[in-house]
Write a protein that holds these residues in place. Structure first.
Motif: not given
Length: 177
Positions: A40-41, A66, A147-149, A153, A155-156, A170, A173-174
């Motif tokens: 993550e990040g 996302g 999961l890519i924002n 980046k 995310e998860k 999920h 969230s993106i």
């Protein structure tokens, strides 16, 4: 060179080759955690893969969206279980700035096409024949979803099967704001 010396030389060569193989295997296993494991990040590594229709998909083309990046195999029962859920949610989220990309790792077009038609999948199915993207992301086991924002980046990182509600949450969230 007499017979005894030649036999000793051959045995020594074989022993060196076996010791090298064992050493490499141990090194690879003990260092695999440090190599290519996405967390993550992290900035999601860019890649280019073809879908089942021969169209190229590059992760950077989805910047601003996302991305639900799912790694799967036709033989994987948990993967098969979540595919209909992904399809249901794809129809709801594809026009909301969220893209599902399902990356099959190392299987034949025949098996993939059979699976896709049996399950009526419409989201892009990408083929990672050489498993380069799987290795770049450090994916193990299947299924694993990244999961890519919209900024690219991570995310998860999710391993294992998801319910339809999990997938919906999920994707939400993106989703771009």
């Amino acid at each position: 060179m007499n017979k005894k010396k030649r036999r000793l030389l051959m045995r020594t060569i074989i022993l060196v080759v076996l010791a090298s193989a064992v050493s490499y295997t141990l090194y690879a296993n003990f260092t695999k955690e440090a190599r290519g494991k996405i967390t993550e990040g992290d900035q999601a590594p860019n890649f280019v893969l073809q879908d089942m229709d021969g169209n190229k998909h590059q992760l950077s083309d989805y910047e601003g969206k996302g991305v639900f990046l799912n790694f799967w195999g036709t033989w994987c029962k948990p993967c098969e279980k979540e595919m209909p859920y992904m399809e249901n949610q794809y129809s709801k989220y594809k026009d909301q700035g969220v893209q599902i990309l399902a990356v099959n790792v190392g299987e034949s077009d025949f098996l993939i096409n059979k699976f896709v038609s049996e399950h009526g999948l419409t989201f892009p199915i990408l083929v990672d024949e050489e498993k380069d993207v799987q290795h770049a992301y450090g994916i193990d086991p299947l299924p694993t979803t990244i999961l890519i924002n919209p900024e690219g980046k991570v995310e998860k990182v999710i391993t294992g099967t998801m319910t339809e509600k999990d997938i919906q949450q999920h994707l939400e969230s993106i989703k771009p704001q």
